[in-house]
Write an enzyme that holds these catalytic residues in place. Structure first.
Site, PDB file in Angstrom:
ATOM      1  N   TYR A 101       0.845  -1.197   0.000  1.00  0.00           N
ATOM      2  CA  TYR A 101       0.000   0.000   0.000  1.00  0.00           C
ATOM      3  C   TYR A 101       0.880   1.246   0.000  1.00  0.00           C
ATOM      4  O   TYR A 101       1.839   1.336   0.779  1.00  0.00           O
ATOM      5  CB  TYR A 101      -0.895  -0.002   1.252  1.00  0.00           C
ATOM      6  CG  TYR A 101      -1.673   1.277   1.414  1.00  0.00           C
ATOM      7  CD1 TYR A 101      -2.905   1.441   0.798  1.00  0.00           C
ATOM      8  CD2 TYR A 101      -1.147   2.350   2.142  1.00  0.00           C
ATOM      9  CE1 TYR A 101      -3.606   2.621   0.913  1.00  0.00           C
ATOM     10  CE2 TYR A 101      -1.847   3.538   2.260  1.00  0.00           C
ATOM     11  CZ  TYR A 101      -3.078   3.660   1.637  1.00  0.00           C
ATOM     12  OH  TYR A 101      -3.760   4.841   1.740  1.00  0.00           O
ATOM     13  N   GLU A 189      -3.259   7.668  -4.037  1.00  0.00           N
ATOM     14  CA  GLU A 189      -3.069   6.356  -3.421  1.00  0.00           C
ATOM     15  C   GLU A 189      -2.831   5.299  -4.491  1.00  0.00           C
ATOM     16  O   GLU A 189      -3.484   5.307  -5.534  1.00  0.00           O
ATOM     17  CB  GLU A 189      -4.358   6.033  -2.648  1.00  0.00           C
ATOM     18  CG  GLU A 189      -4.316   4.841  -1.759  1.00  0.00           C
ATOM     19  CD  GLU A 189      -5.702   4.613  -1.119  1.00  0.00           C
ATOM     20  OE1 GLU A 189      -5.888   5.045   0.022  1.00  0.00           O
ATOM     21  OE2 GLU A 189      -6.564   4.015  -1.774  1.00  0.00           O
TER      22      GLU A 189
END
Ligand code: GDP
Ligand code: MN
Length: 379
Positions: A101, A189
């Site tokens: 992530y 992101e």
């Protein structure tokens, strides 16, 4: 404003981030044609402004173009978190060895962009954040210097022990930071950032939110807005110049000023109710805004009572009263309305409302209590 994945990945790719090819389709036939062009197995991905598409069945593997068409037919029209899928992204299926992530947000507390990275990426990052927050590493970036090379490498090494992969990730961090700053993002992101069995590092998903205040000076970004993917009430409100956010409760709130709107929502909750929206009609006096606000709120079937909370400063309360009267003449308002007015021209406002058989209160607590009770009775 949220960008779709297919829009965000264009920005990332332009900055040099390794993003697989692919294209967006609105019909199963278009999806098939893209899959045909890409050749081999593909992944078909719902383009909606919601996370967790994978878990909701909105990300599916297809062995070839014929299957891509079938899968696209299933995903198009599907509802994910209340949003109807109008488009799908078709990308070549990547082989995945690991999922990480990488997120970058504008953090109010530190007043700077903050990187968040975790080797435990993929679809369950929310759970990692809730149950094992120590697995997410945070790094605030000083906006005067940007992300320095050693910081970028440090982030890469949090994800990968292989040095080549850590360096590849470090470049991606710097490119992501560049995209974030250049586009006035509040969030950027990549989840998952994957490694392939061959050792490549690839961005397989992309999410970017652009600060709405950026859009006036960036028409190119404003043009990316997809109104079909937003709540209809929020679109109508924006076009009417109102600041509006739809919420889950049943007390519709019409308030002037963001601070008073927040205080009103707090008080609704304090008296046991739930606000149906945040709505700021703004500081200026304009009866038309009140009419638009009432139109938007009454169109929401979950609203059971409407609460006006107006503090007249620059806003003239008689203008608001006129707006309420005009609205009830233009369309039928079946819902109970509780009105609290105080300040500029309040005597005139009370007189206008009395003229049509409506009553206003000047006490905020009393008005909120009444609105909460009426919404409860009707629910
Ligand atoms: P999200 O659920 O909305 O975040 O959608 P993602 O694009 O992140 O996809 C969810 C998950 O699907 C990823 O974490 C991967 O595990 C899987 N996935 C997505 N693209 C591919 C791919 O090209 N190949 C493989 N094997 N899995 C993929
Ligand atoms: Mn994802």
């Amino acid at each position: 404003m949220n960008l779709h994945e297919y829009q965000a990945r264009v920005l990332l790719r332009a900055a040099g981030v390794p993003v697989p090819e692919g294209d967006v389709a609105s019909t199963p036939a278009e999806a098939e044609a893209i899959a045909q062009r890409l050749g081999g197995a593909v992944v078909v991905k719902a383009q909606v402004h919601a996370g967790g598409r994978g878990k909701a069945g909105g990300v599916k593997l297809a062995a070839g173009s014929a299957e891509a068409r079938e899968v696209a037919a299933k995903i198009l029209g599907m509802t994910i978190k209340g949003l109807v899928v109008e488009k799908v992204l078709v990308v070549p299926a990547a082989e995945i060895a690991s999922e990480s992530y990488v997120g970058l947000i504008m953090d109010r507390e530190t007043q700077r962009p903050v990187f968040m990275v975790s080797a435990a990426g993929g679809v369950d990052i929310e759970e990692v954040a809730a149950t094992a927050p120590e697995k997410i590493f945070r790094l605030p970036v000083d906006p005067r210097y940007g992300l320095l090379a050693h910081q970028a490498l440090g982030l890469g090494l949090r994800l990968y022990s292989d040095f080549a992969q850590a360096r590849a990730a470090a470049s991606i961090m710097q490119q992501l930071y560049g995209v974030f700053v250049a586009n006035g993002a509040s969030l950027a992101e990549i989840n998952p950032l994957v490694t392939t069995p061959a050792g490549q590092v690839l961005a397989l998903d992309a999410k970017i939110s652009v600060d709405d205040n950026e859009l006036d000076r960036r028409p190119d970004l404003a043009a990316l807005r997809d109104e079909s993917a937003e709540a209809p009430s929020e679109v109508a409100a924006r076009n009417a110049g109102l600041t509006f956010i739809k919420l889950d409760g049943n007390v519709g709130c019409v308030v002037n000023g963001a601070g008073l709107a927040m205080a009103t929502m707090d008080l609704v909750k304090f008296y046991g109710g739930e606000p149906a929206n945040f709505l700021d009609i703004g500081g200026s006096s304009n009866p038309e805004k009140v009419v638009n606000a009432l139109r938007i709120i009454t169109a929401d079937p979950s609203v059971k009572a409407i609460l006006f909370n107006i503090f007249g400063g620059i806003t003239r309360t008689d203008d608001v009263a006129n707006g309420i009267v005009t609205a009830t003449r233009q369309f039928k308002v079946e819902l109970p309305i509780v009105i609290r007015l105080t300040g500029t021209n309040e005597a005139e406002a009370f007189r206008i409302l009395q003229g049509v058989g409506m009553r206003a209160l000047s006490d905020m607590d009393e008005a909120v209590k009444q609105a909460v009770a009426l919404a409860r009775e009707a629910a």
